[in-house]
Write a protein that holds these residues in place. Structure first.
Motif, mmCIF file in Angstrom:
data_model
loop_
_atom_site.group_PDB
_atom_site.id
_atom_site.type_symbol
_atom_site.label_atom_id
_atom_site.label_comp_id
_atom_site.label_asym_id
_atom_site.label_seq_id
_atom_site.Cartn_x
_atom_site.Cartn_y
_atom_site.Cartn_z
ATOM 1 N N UNK A 1 2.951 21.280 34.241
ATOM 2 C CA UNK A 1 3.133 19.923 34.733
ATOM 3 C C UNK A 1 1.864 19.117 34.478
ATOM 4 N N UNK A 2 2.018 17.932 33.982
ATOM 5 C CA UNK A 2 0.884 17.049 33.711
ATOM 6 C C UNK A 2 0.348 16.482 35.026
ATOM 7 N N UNK A 3 -0.958 16.244 35.057
ATOM 8 C CA UNK A 3 -1.614 15.673 36.225
ATOM 9 C C UNK A 3 -2.342 14.403 35.815
ATOM 10 N N UNK A 4 -2.079 13.308 36.558
ATOM 11 C CA UNK A 4 -2.716 12.047 36.213
ATOM 12 C C UNK A 4 -4.224 12.145 36.334
ATOM 13 N N UNK A 5 -4.882 11.487 35.418
ATOM 14 C CA UNK A 5 -6.324 11.311 35.471
ATOM 15 C C UNK A 5 -6.700 10.168 34.557
ATOM 16 N N UNK A 6 -7.817 9.559 34.871
ATOM 17 C CA UNK A 6 -8.335 8.496 34.034
ATOM 18 C C UNK A 6 -9.105 9.157 32.889
ATOM 19 N N UNK A 7 -8.913 8.648 31.695
ATOM 20 C CA UNK A 7 -9.566 9.213 30.520
ATOM 21 C C UNK A 7 -10.675 8.265 30.075
ATOM 22 N N UNK A 8 -11.861 8.776 30.018
ATOM 23 C CA UNK A 8 -13.022 7.974 29.613
ATOM 24 C C UNK A 8 -12.823 7.375 28.220
ATOM 25 N N UNK A 67 -7.540 0.000 41.011
ATOM 26 C CA UNK A 67 -7.705 1.377 41.484
ATOM 27 C C UNK A 67 -6.375 2.119 41.414
ATOM 28 N N UNK A 68 -6.419 3.312 40.878
ATOM 29 C CA UNK A 68 -5.215 4.136 40.760
ATOM 30 C C UNK A 68 -5.332 5.254 41.779
ATOM 31 N N UNK A 69 -4.721 5.019 42.932
ATOM 32 C CA UNK A 69 -4.751 5.970 44.042
ATOM 33 C C UNK A 69 -3.392 5.939 44.738
ATOM 34 N N UNK A 70 -2.959 7.055 45.280
ATOM 35 C CA UNK A 70 -1.632 7.098 45.910
ATOM 36 C C UNK A 70 -1.420 6.036 46.989
ATOM 37 N N UNK A 71 -2.390 5.811 47.863
ATOM 38 C CA UNK A 71 -2.194 4.836 48.932
ATOM 39 C C UNK A 71 -2.075 3.408 48.391
ATOM 40 N N UNK A 77 3.263 -1.011 44.913
ATOM 41 C CA UNK A 77 4.494 -0.799 44.154
ATOM 42 C C UNK A 77 5.566 -0.017 44.903
ATOM 43 N N UNK A 78 5.295 0.326 46.169
ATOM 44 C CA UNK A 78 6.218 1.129 46.984
ATOM 45 C C UNK A 78 6.505 2.482 46.342
ATOM 46 N N UNK A 79 5.490 3.062 45.729
ATOM 47 C CA UNK A 79 5.627 4.372 45.102
ATOM 48 C C UNK A 79 5.229 5.430 46.123
ATOM 49 N N UNK A 80 6.162 6.305 46.431
ATOM 50 C CA UNK A 80 5.911 7.388 47.371
ATOM 51 C C UNK A 80 4.827 8.312 46.813
ATOM 52 N N UNK A 81 4.010 8.862 47.691
ATOM 53 C CA UNK A 81 2.912 9.736 47.261
ATOM 54 C C UNK A 81 3.415 10.890 46.395
ATOM 55 N N UNK A 82 4.605 11.399 46.689
ATOM 56 C CA UNK A 82 5.164 12.503 45.899
ATOM 57 C C UNK A 82 5.500 12.066 44.474
ATOM 58 N N UNK A 83 5.700 10.780 44.268
ATOM 59 C CA UNK A 83 6.039 10.251 42.947
ATOM 60 C C UNK A 83 4.836 9.672 42.214
ATOM 61 N N UNK A 84 3.707 9.582 42.907
ATOM 62 C CA UNK A 84 2.517 8.941 42.353
ATOM 63 C C UNK A 84 2.112 9.505 41.001
ATOM 64 N N UNK A 88 2.056 7.167 37.773
ATOM 65 C CA UNK A 88 0.762 6.768 37.207
ATOM 66 C C UNK A 88 0.641 7.197 35.747
ATOM 67 N N UNK A 89 1.096 8.392 35.430
ATOM 68 C CA UNK A 89 1.059 8.864 34.041
ATOM 69 C C UNK A 89 1.891 7.945 33.154
ATOM 70 N N UNK A 90 3.087 7.608 33.599
ATOM 71 C CA UNK A 90 3.956 6.742 32.802
ATOM 72 C C UNK A 90 3.355 5.350 32.649
ATOM 73 N N UNK A 91 2.756 4.822 33.717
ATOM 74 C CA UNK A 91 2.087 3.513 33.624
ATOM 75 C C UNK A 91 0.994 3.541 32.562
ATOM 76 N N UNK A 92 0.169 4.580 32.587
ATOM 77 C CA UNK A 92 -0.909 4.697 31.610
ATOM 78 C C UNK A 92 -0.355 4.802 30.194
#
Length: 117
Positions: A1-8, A67-71, A77-84, A88-92
Motif C-alpha cells: 500500500x502506498x503512503x502519502x509523503x511530500x517529495x522534495x 499544509x497536507x495533514x489529516x485534520x 475537504x471533509x475527508x475522513x482521516x481513514x481516507x486521507x 492526498x496521494x491522488x491530489x498530488x
C-alpha cells in the motif's frame, strides 16, 4: 500500500493558478481566499516558491491551505482521516500531472517515494 509523503524538489502544489482551481471559494474562507490570491505570482507560481531550489521560502509559516495533514483535510475537504492517505496521494498525482506531465521525472519520483512505505 502506498503512503502519502511530500517529495522534495517537486513543488507542483506551489503552482497556484486560480483558473486550475475554480472551486477555491468552496473550501477557503474569504480571508484565506484573499491570501491565496495574493500569493499567486508569475506564471501562476506561488511568490514564496523558489523555483531554482524548488523549495518554499516560508515553509514553517505557510498558510493552513498549504499544509497536507489529516485534520486540515477533514476541515477543508471533509475527508475522513481513514481516507486521507489515498485522497492526498491522488491530489498530488493530479497536481503533478497537471503541472509537469503524466510521464515527468517529478511523477516518477513521486510514485517511487510513495510506494517505498
Amino acid at each position: 500500500m502506498a503512503t502519502w509523503r511530500c517529495v522534495k524538489f517537486c513543488g507542483a502544489c506551489c503552482h497556484l493558478e486560480p483558473r486550475d482551481r475554480p472551486d477555491l471559494d468552496k473550501y477557503l474562507s474569504s480571508e484565506e481566499l484573499e491570501l491565496y490570491l495574493s500569493m499567486v505570482g508569475e506564471g501562476g507560481w506561488c511568490k514564496h516558491f523558489d523555483r531554482s531550489t524548488r523549495e518554499c521560502t516560508v515553509y514553517e509559516r505557510r498558510p493552513r491551505f498549504c499544509r497536507v495533514k489529516p485534520d486540515i483535510f477533514q476541515q477543508m475537504y471533509s475527508v475522513d482521516a481513514a481516507e486521507f492517505n489515498d485522497f492526498a496521494i491522488e491530489c498530488c498525482r493530479q497536481q503533478i500531472q497537471g503541472v509537469y506531465g503524466k510521464n515527468s521525472l517529478e511523477m516518477h519520483r513521486y510514485n517511487t517515494e510513495v510506494s517505498k512505505f
